[in-house]
Design a protein around this motif. Structure first.
Motif, PDB file in Angstrom:
ATOM      1  N   MET A   1      72.195 -44.431 -20.385  1.00 27.49           N
ATOM      2  CA  MET A   1      70.787 -44.659 -20.065  1.00 27.49           C
ATOM      3  C   MET A   1      70.223 -45.803 -20.899  1.00 27.49           C
ATOM      4  SD  MET A   1      69.082 -40.865 -19.591  1.00 27.49           S
ATOM      5  CE  MET A   1      67.432 -41.542 -19.433  1.00 27.49           C
ATOM      6  N   ALA A   2      70.565 -45.835 -22.187  1.00 28.57           N
ATOM      7  CA  ALA A   2      70.025 -46.854 -23.082  1.00 28.57           C
ATOM      8  C   ALA A   2      70.487 -48.256 -22.700  1.00 28.57           C
ATOM      9  CB  ALA A   2      70.418 -46.551 -24.521  1.00 28.57           C
ATOM     10  N   ALA A   3      71.699 -48.380 -22.158  1.00 27.86           N
ATOM     11  CA  ALA A   3      72.265 -49.696 -21.843  1.00 27.86           C
ATOM     12  C   ALA A   3      71.944 -50.168 -20.439  1.00 27.86           C
ATOM     13  CB  ALA A   3      73.781 -49.659 -22.021  1.00 27.86           C
ATOM     14  N   SER A   4      71.497 -49.283 -19.565  1.00 29.96           N
ATOM     15  CA  SER A   4      71.310 -49.616 -18.158  1.00 29.96           C
ATOM     16  C   SER A   4      69.993 -50.362 -17.914  1.00 29.96           C
ATOM     17  CB  SER A   4      71.339 -48.339 -17.313  1.00 29.96           C
ATOM     18  OG  SER A   4      71.042 -48.629 -15.969  1.00 29.96           O
ATOM     19  N   SER A   5      69.976 -51.244 -16.902  1.00 33.87           N
ATOM     20  CA  SER A   5      68.729 -51.902 -16.484  1.00 33.87           C
ATOM     21  C   SER A   5      67.919 -50.998 -15.546  1.00 33.87           C
ATOM     22  CB  SER A   5      69.027 -53.236 -15.793  1.00 33.87           C
ATOM     23  OG  SER A   5      69.824 -53.035 -14.649  1.00 33.87           O
ATOM     24  N   ILE A   6      68.536 -49.885 -15.104  1.00 33.40           N
ATOM     25  CA  ILE A   6      67.830 -48.888 -14.281  1.00 33.40           C
ATOM     26  C   ILE A   6      68.092 -47.489 -14.872  1.00 33.40           C
ATOM     27  CG2 ILE A   6      67.628 -50.136 -12.099  1.00 33.40           C
ATOM     28  CD1 ILE A   6      70.284 -48.889 -11.238  1.00 33.40           C
ATOM     29  N   PRO A   7      67.689 -47.263 -16.129  1.00 27.54           N
ATOM     30  CA  PRO A   7      68.024 -46.006 -16.811  1.00 27.54           C
ATOM     31  C   PRO A   7      67.428 -44.776 -16.144  1.00 27.54           C
ATOM     32  CG  PRO A   7      66.379 -47.229 -18.059  1.00 27.54           C
ATOM     33  CD  PRO A   7      66.870 -48.147 -16.974  1.00 27.54           C
ATOM     34  N   HIS A   8      66.283 -44.923 -15.486  1.00 27.19           N
ATOM     35  CA  HIS A   8      65.661 -43.786 -14.803  1.00 27.19           C
ATOM     36  C   HIS A   8      66.509 -43.343 -13.611  1.00 27.19           C
ATOM     37  CE1 HIS A   8      64.366 -47.566 -13.134  1.00 27.19           C
ATOM     38  NE2 HIS A   8      63.926 -46.984 -12.036  1.00 27.19           N
TER      39      HIS A   8
END
Length: 487
Positions: A248-255
């Motif tokens: 989640m922390a690394a993603s550009s779409i963590p939601h």
């Protein structure tokens, strides 16, 4: 003179206040915050809620006293003068559109491309064109579109969060720490947390189109941010029970990562649709609010007069809408070709947040100055425990600017970028005011701004009658001058 149409009730005001807050980049911040901090991110989220409520009640008092579309620009004119008024609007809000508007549409485009394969940039520009047409079509169209989208998004986020919290899903749970980082990093996540609520004041520029604005606007802001806190924490809590926090922390779409972890591919699909709707809602809010701020400044002679043009048929400030859409399109182009991912998004958020917080500081200073200059002026909504909320709000905004991100080198880049932008706006403002032979820091009379609002607005209900307020102030000034002459 063509006047804006006063037709919006609480539902539309609530949707305007929360429509920008429940945005694509806000959900990115939400997912990133819980990914980095774990469930403990609810602590800075709650602190952010308290700060934003203090700011909201300041805007509520100002909007009840000066219910004009120019919003913080018109609040600042009788308090601090013309140069600070231009800085407050262009620095706080035009920068926002330029830093965040195109990014929001890019998030929608990328989500739609992942869902359908349709090119992201083409979809983003298509959404922008649709939004521009809808807003030029009239404020009632804005309300009809915004209300179901906002309430639908809030409901979906709440359902996803509750499903995760109570385990109503077949997905495997994971053991994540409540605090996924150190306390120092958590304490420095204030800017990420405040972005969950920032923009709640976007209902204030609709003051000339909202019924009973002195009641409706403060209620919409306070109820709006409170419900957002509850829904965001529910979703974050549910996501931390199922998702890999590092992912989640690394993603550009963590939601989307969090929703997929809770409900599998169905959850990811639902959140992708919500992201598209959120970006649509945010763009709708930008095209509703920013043009009315430009309209207010233009009516005061602080921007070119053509920005005050109102459509005779739909009674909306169409010229400002075209300018706002142009700002969004330019950044959309930059964001499309730079391909910066989560790093670009968070940097743009931080720059916009810095200049936006600067505008929040000006608004809270306005409350203090106007209380001292015009202690007897009518304020249908007054700040409780004045001036404590303003003092704490100003101090909190300064703290958030100073510690905008954890890394000092990145802070310097953000401060420098925000400073250059504000410097350029200040230079434009000085040149414009000098060219028009207007003073930079001399405040206008309160009655001057109130009269301008009266002349261009449809009448208020009796409880908020500005005309009687202006008459009383003028009578007081006349009596004061007569007494001075007798002496």
């Amino acid at each position: 003179m063509v006047k804006l149409k006063r037709s919006l009730g609480f539902g539309a005001a609530y949707a305007a206040s929360t429509g920008l807050v429940v945005s694509g980049t806000a959900m990115v911040s939400l997912g990133n915050g819980f990914g980095v901090g774990g469930l403990a991110f609810a602590i800075p989220a709650f602190i952010g809620l308290i700060i934003i409520i203090m700011v909201a009640i300041s805007y509520g008092e100002l909007a009840s006293m000066l219910p004009g579309g120019g919003m913080v620009g018109e609040y600042t004119l009788p308090a601090l003068g013309r140069l600070p008024a231009i800085l407050a609007v262009l620095g706080g809000y035009l920068v926002l559109v330029s830093a965040d508007g195109g990014t929001q549409l890019l998030v929608a485009g990328e989500s739609f491309e992942g869902l359908t394969g349709f090119p992201a940039a083409a979809f983003s520009f298509l959404v922008l064109a649709i939004l521009l047409v809808l807003n030029i079509s009239g404020v009632d169209i804005f309300a009809r579109v915004q209300i179901p989208i906002v309430f639908g998004m809030m409901g979906i986020l709440a359902v996803l969060g509750l499903a995760g919290v109570f385990g109503v899903t077949n997905q495997p749970q994971v053991e994540n720490p409540v605090l996924n980082t150190d306390w120092g990093t958590l304490a420095s996540m204030g800017a990420v947390a405040i972005w969950l609520y920032i923009g709640m004041e976007f209902v204030a520029p609709l003051a000339e189109e909202v019924r009973k604005p002195w009641k409706t606007i403060p209620a919409a802001m306070i109820i709006g941010v409170s419900t957002i806190f509850v829904v965001d924490v529910l979703f974050g809590w549910g996501a931390t029970r199922y998702a890999d926090l590092a992912e989640m922390a690394a993603s550009s779409i963590p939601h989307v990562v969090g929703a997929t972890a809770i409900f599998g591919s169905v959850g990811g699909l639902i959140m992708t649709v919500v992201t598209i709707l959120a970006s649509f809602s945010t763009g709708n809010s930008y095209l509703a609010a920013i043009p009315r701020m430009l309209y207010g400044l233009a009516n005061e002679g602080l921007l070119p007069k053509w920005l005050a043009k109102v459509s005779r048929r739909t009674r909306v400030p169409w010229a400002g809408m075209v300018v706002t859409a142009g700002c969004m399109a330019s950044v959309l182009l930059y964001s499309t070709f730079s391909q910066g991912g989560i790093g670009l998004i968070l940097n743009l958020i931080s720059i916009a947040c810095t200049t936006w917080l600067f505008s929040y500081i000006i608004a809270q200073v306005d409350v203090i100055v106007l209380r001292r200059k015009y202690p007897n002026a009518r304020r249908p909504f007054k700040t409780p425990l004045y001036p404590l909320p303003q003092i704490l709000g100003i101090a909190s905004c300064i703290y958030l600017i100073v510690f905008i991100v954890p890394d000092m080198e990145q802070r310097i880049v953000i401060w420098s970028s925000a400073g250059l932008i504000l410097g350029a706006i200040a230079l434009f403002a000085v040149i414009w005011l000098k060219r028009n032979r207007l003073p930079l820091f001399t405040p206008t009379e309160l009655t001057h701004t109130q009269n301008n609002i009266i002349m261009r607005s449809e009448s208020l209900d009796d409880d908020g009658d500005l005309e009687s307020e202006v008459d009383e102030l003028l009578a007081t000034e006349a009596a004061r001058e007569a007494n001075a002459g007798d002496r």
